[in-house]
Design an enzyme around this catalytic site. Structure first.
Site, mmCIF file in Angstrom:
data_model
loop_
_atom_site.group_PDB
_atom_site.id
_atom_site.type_symbol
_atom_site.label_atom_id
_atom_site.label_comp_id
_atom_site.label_asym_id
_atom_site.label_seq_id
_atom_site.Cartn_x
_atom_site.Cartn_y
_atom_site.Cartn_z
ATOM 1 N N ASP A 19 8.045 -15.343 11.530
ATOM 2 C CA ASP A 19 8.219 -14.185 10.655
ATOM 3 C C ASP A 19 6.977 -14.144 9.753
ATOM 4 O O ASP A 19 6.252 -15.145 9.652
ATOM 5 C CB ASP A 19 9.506 -14.425 9.832
ATOM 6 N N ASP A 21 6.475 -12.212 6.120
ATOM 7 C CA ASP A 21 6.727 -12.328 4.674
ATOM 8 C C ASP A 21 7.610 -13.523 4.339
ATOM 9 O O ASP A 21 8.726 -13.624 4.842
ATOM 10 C CB ASP A 21 7.449 -11.067 4.164
ATOM 11 N N ARG A 28 4.663 -9.879 0.879
ATOM 12 C CA ARG A 28 3.686 -8.776 0.777
ATOM 13 C C ARG A 28 2.300 -9.226 0.311
ATOM 14 O O ARG A 28 1.501 -8.414 -0.131
ATOM 15 C CB ARG A 28 4.194 -7.652 -0.163
ATOM 16 N N ARG A 144 8.005 3.100 -2.467
ATOM 17 C CA ARG A 144 7.089 2.060 -1.992
ATOM 18 C C ARG A 144 5.811 1.964 -2.833
ATOM 19 O O ARG A 144 5.120 0.963 -2.768
ATOM 20 C CB ARG A 144 6.714 2.282 -0.525
ATOM 21 N N ARG A 151 7.588 -4.158 -8.265
ATOM 22 C CA ARG A 151 8.477 -4.568 -7.158
ATOM 23 C C ARG A 151 9.259 -5.828 -7.535
ATOM 24 O O ARG A 151 10.446 -5.954 -7.236
ATOM 25 C CB ARG A 151 7.771 -4.661 -5.814
ATOM 26 N N SER A 189 13.233 -2.520 -0.407
ATOM 27 C CA SER A 189 13.605 -1.507 0.583
ATOM 28 C C SER A 189 14.603 -2.069 1.588
ATOM 29 O O SER A 189 14.948 -3.246 1.547
ATOM 30 C CB SER A 189 12.351 -1.062 1.332
ATOM 31 N N ASP A 191 15.367 -1.547 6.066
ATOM 32 C CA ASP A 191 14.916 -0.940 7.318
ATOM 33 C C ASP A 191 16.108 -0.341 8.051
ATOM 34 O O ASP A 191 17.215 -0.891 8.008
ATOM 35 C CB ASP A 191 14.272 -1.997 8.224
ATOM 36 N N ASP A 219 12.343 -17.084 6.907
ATOM 37 C CA ASP A 219 12.905 -17.434 5.589
ATOM 38 C C ASP A 219 14.197 -16.671 5.276
ATOM 39 O O ASP A 219 14.901 -17.013 4.341
ATOM 40 C CB ASP A 219 11.881 -17.186 4.464
ATOM 41 N N ASP A 233 19.784 -16.741 17.881
ATOM 42 C CA ASP A 233 19.774 -16.366 19.296
ATOM 43 C C ASP A 233 19.669 -17.630 20.165
ATOM 44 O O ASP A 233 18.864 -18.516 19.885
ATOM 45 C CB ASP A 233 18.572 -15.440 19.564
ATOM 46 N N THR A 236 16.243 -19.082 21.267
ATOM 47 C CA THR A 236 15.266 -19.695 20.350
ATOM 48 C C THR A 236 15.785 -20.987 19.725
ATOM 49 O O THR A 236 16.992 -21.209 19.650
ATOM 50 C CB THR A 236 14.913 -18.754 19.167
HETATM 51 O O1 M1P Z 1 8.997 -8.157 6.345
HETATM 52 C C1 M1P Z 1 10.069 -7.920 5.485
HETATM 53 C C2 M1P Z 1 10.047 -6.495 4.976
HETATM 54 O O2 M1P Z 1 8.864 -6.279 4.230
HETATM 55 C C3 M1P Z 1 8.777 -5.054 3.597
HETATM 56 O O3 M1P Z 1 9.846 -4.931 2.683
HETATM 57 P P1 M1P Z 1 9.658 -4.660 1.102
HETATM 58 O O4 M1P Z 1 8.543 -3.693 0.939
HETATM 59 O O5 M1P Z 1 10.999 -4.157 0.697
HETATM 60 O O6 M1P Z 1 9.351 -5.990 0.457
HETATM 61 C C4 M1P Z 1 8.909 -3.897 4.551
HETATM 62 O O7 M1P Z 1 7.727 -3.760 5.290
HETATM 63 C C5 M1P Z 1 10.099 -4.080 5.477
HETATM 64 O O8 M1P Z 1 10.034 -3.140 6.506
HETATM 65 C C6 M1P Z 1 10.131 -5.464 6.088
HETATM 66 O O9 M1P Z 1 11.316 -5.637 6.821
#
Ligand code: M1P
Length: 258
Positions: A19, A21, A28, A144, A151, A189, A191, A219, A233, A236
């Protein structure tokens, strides 16, 4: 950066998927030099890939430290959960959310979301409340266009006020038959994508490639987190990490010791 063919790597029958983030980078933010070096070392032994909810542009910003090209740094790149898929730097598969849902249903959904957001009262609101992506839409009650401080503040606010959870429940109640999954993966946010287009989607691209083991590091492996499905899954071997440092520690232990 040129990489050895899989068969010349000592553990070339092991695929390690990450993964992004919170696992390879702080949320981010940009990958550290230490992590970039570790991935390059790892890649001499095993096959590596990333799978993230964001699109490739964002992953390029986060993983492309010092001008590195992410498509060349990883054997497999799975932006948007692998709904867009690259191997050896080449695009080999791509699906579209709007083609899947159709314009009529999409507008019903998006109009409801915009109305809902317009009635929400939050400490602050910024812009870009819905981001249209090729394989999903990303919905942010605060918007965003927030600074890092904004944030962080919204994330803290949302922990106690559950604005995203309540929003998602409203969507489930109003649109029970759209076949959509709502995933709260990041800070500000959630998804929205067709059920099944979570991170397990990428596994169809590698399950017939003769890997002896497919490891996944994430994480958000708790129920409701966006790593939950792939972590659990049966295809994995899942590793739950608390931070990029944790990822590095486990990788060194598992793959770089001998
Ligand atoms: O990778 C995790 C998430 O990262 C972003 O979320 P946020 O801006 O809320 O921190 C987004 O790109 C989201 O699509 C993604 O799942």
């Amino acid at each position: 950066m040129s990489a050895l063919p899989f068969w010349e790597r000592s553990k070339g029958n092991i695929l390690v998927l990450f993964d992004v983030d919170g696992t390879l980078t702080p949320a981010r933010r940009i990958i550290s030099k230490e992590m970039q070096d570790l991935l390059r070392q790892l890649r001499e032994k095993v096959v590596i890939g990333f799978v993230g909810g964001s699109d490739l542009d964002k992953q390029r910003e986060q993983l492309g430290l010092n001008g590195a090209d992410v498509l060349k740094e990883f054997d497999y790149c799975f932006p948007e959960n692998g709904v867009t898929a690259y191997k050896g730097g080449k695009l080999f598969s791509s699906q579209s959310f709007i083609e899947w849902i159709g314009e009529d249903k999409y507008q019903q959904l998006v109009n409801f979301m915009l109305r809902y957001i317009s009635e929400l009262e939050l400490p602050i609101k910024r812009g870009t409340f819905i981001e249209f992506r090729r394989s999903m839409i990303n919905v942010s009650p605060v918007g965003r266009n927030t600074t890092t401080e904004e944030r962080d503040a919204y994330e803290a606010f949302d922990k106690s006020h559950k604005t995203r959870q309540v929003f998602v429940q409203a969507l489930r109640d109003v649109f029970p038959n759209l076949g959509l999954t709502y995933s709260i993966g990041g800070q500000i946010s959630f998804d929205v994508f067709p059920t099944g287009w979570d991170k397990t989607y990428c596994l169809q691209h590698v399950e017939n490639e003769d890997f002896k083991e497919i490891h996944f590091f994430g994480d958000k492996t708790f129920e409701g987190g966006n790593d939950w499905e792939i972590f659990n899954d049966p295809r994995t071997i899942g590793h739950a990490v608390k931070s990029p440092d944790d990822t590095m520690r486990i990788c060194k232990e598992l793959f770089l010791k001998d």
